[in-house]
Design an enzyme around this catalytic site. Sequence first.
Site, PDB file in Angstrom:
ATOM      1  N   GLU A  83      -2.197  15.307  38.210  1.00 26.68           N
ATOM      2  CA  GLU A  83      -0.696  15.407  38.787  1.00 26.68           C
ATOM      3  C   GLU A  83      -0.151  16.380  38.166  1.00 26.68           C
ATOM      4  O   GLU A  83       0.057  17.039  37.144  1.00 26.68           O
ATOM      5  CB  GLU A  83       0.845  14.328  38.502  1.00 26.68           C
ATOM      6  N   LYS A 121      -1.523   9.968  25.553  1.00 28.44           N
ATOM      7  CA  LYS A 121      -1.659  10.455  24.250  1.00 28.44           C
ATOM      8  C   LYS A 121       0.089  11.891  24.967  1.00 28.44           C
ATOM      9  O   LYS A 121      -0.517  12.276  26.169  1.00 28.44           O
ATOM     10  CB  LYS A 121      -3.062  11.916  24.146  1.00 28.44           C
ATOM     11  N   PRO A 122       0.690  11.956  24.165  1.00 28.04           N
ATOM     12  CA  PRO A 122       2.140  12.532  25.017  1.00 28.04           C
ATOM     13  C   PRO A 122       2.449  13.483  24.290  1.00 28.04           C
ATOM     14  O   PRO A 122       1.426  13.701  24.013  1.00 28.04           O
ATOM     15  CB  PRO A 122       3.458  11.651  24.623  1.00 28.04           C
ATOM     16  N   SER A 123       2.867  14.894  25.194  1.00 27.31           N
ATOM     17  CA  SER A 123       3.549  15.991  24.522  1.00 27.31           C
ATOM     18  C   SER A 123       3.702  15.938  23.207  1.00 27.31           C
ATOM     19  O   SER A 123       4.879  14.624  23.066  1.00 27.31           O
ATOM     20  CB  SER A 123       4.158  16.670  26.091  1.00 27.31           C
ATOM     21  N   GLY A 141      -5.287  20.627  33.388  1.00 26.18           N
ATOM     22  CA  GLY A 141      -5.731  19.082  34.503  1.00 26.18           C
ATOM     23  C   GLY A 141      -7.756  19.825  34.989  1.00 26.18           C
ATOM     24  O   GLY A 141      -8.539  19.127  34.932  1.00 26.18           O
ATOM     25  N   CYS A 175       7.739  19.231  37.844  1.00 27.96           N
ATOM     26  CA  CYS A 175       6.986  19.957  39.238  1.00 27.96           C
ATOM     27  C   CYS A 175       7.595  20.215  40.633  1.00 27.96           C
ATOM     28  O   CYS A 175       6.464  20.736  41.640  1.00 27.96           O
ATOM     29  CB  CYS A 175       5.656  19.634  38.849  1.00 27.96           C
ATOM     30  N   ARG A 223       4.499   5.664  34.490  1.00 24.41           N
ATOM     31  CA  ARG A 223       3.482   5.746  35.746  1.00 24.41           C
ATOM     32  C   ARG A 223       2.707   6.396  36.065  1.00 24.41           C
ATOM     33  O   ARG A 223       1.712   4.743  36.445  1.00 24.41           O
ATOM     34  CB  ARG A 223       4.468   6.242  36.746  1.00 24.41           C
TER      35      ARG A 223
HETATM   36  P1  ADP Z   1       2.662  22.749  29.202  1.00 25.74           P
HETATM   37  O1  ADP Z   1       2.224  24.289  29.443  1.00 25.74           O
HETATM   38  O2  ADP Z   1       4.308  22.297  30.370  1.00 25.74           O
HETATM   39  O3  ADP Z   1       3.149  22.274  28.023  1.00 25.74           O
HETATM   40  P2  ADP Z   1       0.121  21.279  29.710  1.00 25.74           P
HETATM   41  O4  ADP Z   1      -0.527  21.107  30.939  1.00 25.74           O
HETATM   42  O5  ADP Z   1      -0.202  21.999  28.362  1.00 25.74           O
HETATM   43  O6  ADP Z   1       1.582  21.510  30.395  1.00 25.74           O
HETATM   44  O7  ADP Z   1       0.727  19.498  28.893  1.00 25.74           O
HETATM   45  C1  ADP Z   1       0.839  18.468  29.120  1.00 25.74           C
HETATM   46  C2  ADP Z   1       0.023  17.592  28.555  1.00 25.74           C
HETATM   47  O8  ADP Z   1      -1.502  17.909  28.121  1.00 25.74           O
HETATM   48  C3  ADP Z   1       0.390  18.129  27.164  1.00 25.74           C
HETATM   49  O9  ADP Z   1       0.349  16.645  26.692  1.00 25.74           O
HETATM   50  C4  ADP Z   1      -0.663  18.580  26.432  1.00 25.74           C
HETATM   51  O10 ADP Z   1      -0.447  18.235  24.543  1.00 25.74           O
HETATM   52  C5  ADP Z   1      -2.259  18.529  26.867  1.00 25.74           C
HETATM   53  N1  ADP Z   1      -2.542  18.767  26.541  1.00 25.74           N
HETATM   54  C6  ADP Z   1      -2.982  20.370  26.210  1.00 25.74           C
HETATM   55  N2  ADP Z   1      -4.046  21.437  26.308  1.00 25.74           N
HETATM   56  C7  ADP Z   1      -4.647  20.052  26.055  1.00 25.74           C
HETATM   57  C8  ADP Z   1      -6.529  20.055  26.382  1.00 25.74           C
HETATM   58  N3  ADP Z   1      -7.025  21.407  26.088  1.00 25.74           N
HETATM   59  N4  ADP Z   1      -6.928  18.350  26.006  1.00 25.74           N
HETATM   60  C9  ADP Z   1      -6.212  17.410  26.888  1.00 25.74           C
HETATM   61  N5  ADP Z   1      -4.803  17.901  26.518  1.00 25.74           N
HETATM   62  C10 ADP Z   1      -4.252  18.889  26.441  1.00 25.74           C
END
Ligand code: ADP
Length: 488
Positions: free
Chosen positions: A258, A183-185, A241, A292, A168
């Site tokens: 989101e 950049k995926p999780s 976010g 969410c 999406r």
């Molecule tokens: P959750 O706590 O549910 O894992 P996050 O907001 O931490 O939710 O994760 C969503 C995405 O944001 C993931 O891809 C994670 O790696 C990324 N993320 C987490 N911290 C940062 C950061 N400081 N900068 C950029 N991306 C991040």
Amino acid sequence: ENAKLEPGALAEYYRSQFSGLEGVTETFAVMDPAKGNELVRLERLGAEETRVAVSRASQAFKHEWNMSKVTAQARYDALLRWEKLIRDNAKDLSKLVTLENGKPIGEAAVEVAGGADSVAWFAEEARRIDGDVLQGAKRRQRVMVLKQPVGVVGAITPWNFPFSMITRKIGPALAAGCTVVVKPSEETPLSAIALTYLAHEAGFPKGSVQTVCGDAKAIGEELTSSRDVRKIGFTGSTAVGKLLMAQAANSVKRISLELGGNAPFIVFEDADLDRAAQALLGSGLRNAGQTCICADKVLVHDSVHDAFAAKLSEKMAKMRLGHGLDRETTHGPLINQRALAKVESHVKDAVEGGANLVLGGERVKPDDMDGFFYAPTLITDVKLDMSCFREENFGPVLSLYRFHTDEEALEVANDSEYGLAAYFYTSSMRRSWTVSEGLEYGMVGCNDVAVTGVTTPFGGWKQSGLGCEHSKYGIDEFLEKKAVFMTI
Ligand code: ADP
């Protein structure tokens, strides 16, 4: 089965994107959250690799995926080829989602099909990026509005929908003529790598879609500070976010967010209780409560509260926790130890505060698996300030609050920093309208919990986000408007 979509082969593909960066020695593990074991290890990339990816994306935006060369029809064709590859490989892709995320295979298949739908939707949208001709201020002036792609997009996505959160974002970006660094999780990078691989197979230039992951903070800083990245698309927690929004402010990037939700689910006294209970369990415990838009804080009218709670607990007692690949499984594990700890602390806080624990409330080990399973949990008589009710829970926990008047229900539902999704059940026409209008949420389900689809906008109010995905509005997030003035 497609051997190219096995975890090991995907790790190899990921590695091959970055030849010349063999210096990266650190790796991280991708885990199966049900068994608690390692699926594969990936290189932990950081700022330097992200810079390389952005520069390639920038080159692709200027050359191979440049809108002056690639027609709308060509973007449409490429997206449909990608969609077909997704559908042809749906079985393997669903398995991958289950392996790295833990959700039952049926839910994974729905996610993959939804991802393909998204790509198909935005393929169509690629051909509908229309401009405008406007009146000029002077007699011999004419004005056109052109819509052009914003440029390189940085997409940062979460683990709860490892597949469809990518489609999406990449779908509309590529449809608009943008290029993307994803950049995926780090919890669930395999689906993203698989999608990247299939996109390249479908003919998208390598630089137009790339995946980097590893050091989230460093990658995020690079994406948000790079002057070549013109837009950030993010799905994840509200805290991250806000951080990304602040970081992106420095170069005034376009940003779509989101973020979290804490969806209220209101059961009025005239509701069809069976339908409401069924819907609540479907929404609230989907993906073990880790979406969410999961119904989270449940408000039940005093006169039907006990009957409703009884219906829930009867159905919840029959749920079967297990490995997602086991067809009998109705619910999988949580994603990791941190998620488990959060749910445990919410439940503990509620029980200590005097709420009534009807069912669950403990960690479990189905089939002796060491993963992060938590029993479906029902708590009643919660107080408004309890964390299980006020905060996003992201676990298989339903918290019931007893209300007495419509005004109270609406006030409690809206008393939140979040504004993503909200649901209510009633048989009154008047309530259907007044409550729909009164809820401060981006998606409202009236006798309905299926509030997502490609045709409809998905996005939150308040601290749940900015902008929207899908629908006829979704592609605008990836387009700039340009007014062209002509003297004739
Ligand atoms: P959750 O706590 O549910 O894992 P996050 O907001 O931490 O939710 O994760 C969503 C995405 O944001 C993931 O891809 C994670 O790696 C990324 N993320 C987490 N911290 C940062 C950061 N400081 N900068 C950029 N991306 C991040």
